[in-house]
Scaffold this motif. Sequence first.
Motif, PDB file in Angstrom:
ATOM      1  N   ARG A  24       0.644  -1.273   0.399  1.00  0.00           N
ATOM      2  CA  ARG A  24       0.075   0.260   0.262  1.00  0.00           C
ATOM      3  C   ARG A  24       0.936   1.412   0.080  1.00  0.00           C
ATOM      4  O   ARG A  24       1.389   1.816   0.646  1.00  0.00           O
ATOM      5  CB  ARG A  24      -1.372  -0.073   0.752  1.00  0.00           C
ATOM      6  N   PRO A  25       1.884   1.353  -0.511  1.00  0.00           N
ATOM      7  CA  PRO A  25       2.746   2.200  -1.040  1.00  0.00           C
ATOM      8  C   PRO A  25       1.835   3.722  -1.494  1.00  0.00           C
ATOM      9  O   PRO A  25       0.863   4.452  -1.528  1.00  0.00           O
ATOM     10  CB  PRO A  25       2.911   2.325  -2.229  1.00  0.00           C
ATOM     11  N   GLU A  26       2.941   5.007  -0.263  1.00  0.00           N
ATOM     12  CA  GLU A  26       2.221   6.315  -0.863  1.00  0.00           C
ATOM     13  C   GLU A  26       2.217   6.787  -1.982  1.00  0.00           C
ATOM     14  O   GLU A  26       1.627   7.831  -1.985  1.00  0.00           O
ATOM     15  CB  GLU A  26       3.112   7.374   0.466  1.00  0.00           C
ATOM     16  N   SER A  27       3.004   5.660  -2.778  1.00  0.00           N
ATOM     17  CA  SER A  27       3.221   6.845  -4.287  1.00  0.00           C
ATOM     18  C   SER A  27       3.316   5.630  -5.042  1.00  0.00           C
ATOM     19  O   SER A  27       1.911   5.202  -5.420  1.00  0.00           O
ATOM     20  CB  SER A  27       5.044   7.417  -4.226  1.00  0.00           C
ATOM     21  N   GLN A  28       4.264   5.018  -5.322  1.00  0.00           N
ATOM     22  CA  GLN A  28       4.173   3.593  -5.950  1.00  0.00           C
ATOM     23  C   GLN A  28       5.387   2.501  -5.476  1.00  0.00           C
ATOM     24  O   GLN A  28       6.139   2.921  -4.764  1.00  0.00           O
ATOM     25  CB  GLN A  28       5.124   4.209  -8.004  1.00  0.00           C
ATOM     26  N   GLY A  29       4.721   1.567  -6.605  1.00  0.00           N
ATOM     27  CA  GLY A  29       5.694   0.182  -5.608  1.00  0.00           C
ATOM     28  C   GLY A  29       5.836  -0.414  -6.837  1.00  0.00           C
ATOM     29  O   GLY A  29       4.941   0.030  -7.793  1.00  0.00           O
ATOM     30  N   LEU A  30       6.552  -1.898  -6.665  1.00  0.00           N
ATOM     31  CA  LEU A  30       6.526  -2.649  -7.992  1.00  0.00           C
ATOM     32  C   LEU A  30       5.986  -4.328  -7.446  1.00  0.00           C
ATOM     33  O   LEU A  30       6.114  -4.623  -6.343  1.00  0.00           O
ATOM     34  CB  LEU A  30       8.457  -3.226  -7.979  1.00  0.00           C
ATOM     35  N   VAL A  31       5.692  -4.702  -8.191  1.00  0.00           N
ATOM     36  CA  VAL A  31       4.771  -6.134  -8.554  1.00  0.00           C
ATOM     37  C   VAL A  31       6.291  -6.832  -9.284  1.00  0.00           C
ATOM     38  O   VAL A  31       6.304  -6.577  -9.830  1.00  0.00           O
ATOM     39  CB  VAL A  31       3.528  -6.284  -9.216  1.00  0.00           C
ATOM     40  N   ALA A  32       7.175  -7.963  -8.538  1.00  0.00           N
ATOM     41  CA  ALA A  32       7.893  -8.664  -9.107  1.00  0.00           C
ATOM     42  C   ALA A  32       6.799 -10.318  -9.520  1.00  0.00           C
ATOM     43  O   ALA A  32       7.045 -10.901  -8.663  1.00  0.00           O
ATOM     44  CB  ALA A  32       9.018  -8.703  -8.639  1.00  0.00           C
TER      45      ALA A  32
END
Length: 143
Positions: A24-32
């Motif tokens: 639940r990122p405040e901006s962006q994250g990554l799914v790998a």
Amino acid sequence: MRVLVQRVTSAAVRVDGGVVGALRPESQGLVALVGVTHDDDAAKAQRMAEKLWQLRILDDEKSASDIGAPILVVSQFTLYANTAKGRRPAWNAAAPSAVAEPLVAAFGESLRALGASVETGVFGAHMQVELVNDGPVTVLLEI
């Protein structure tokens, strides 16, 4: 080793109805989504982790390392599906579980050693992956 990376604003993995990993990122994250083949080893897992950590696919050409973006790692043997013949995929290029499971774990641990906040799915489990792809941005990495 193949990693299908998606830039996300949120993501979760469920097993048997319960959440086992979530971003639940405040901006962006990554799914790998991580696929392992027969000749992969710990050195390749380490190089792939470094490549992903430094990959500049976030806003303003930033990487996960630049902004501390969280990463959700999910094993995905289907990245090595062979669909060249017929209508049924062949899975012979995917490494067996005994090879793949420790390498997916090593990939996640390598990311943590680099400073990443890492969540994971459950290797070999039937998982439901929910995500909101941002952009959409999806990139296939190979080592």
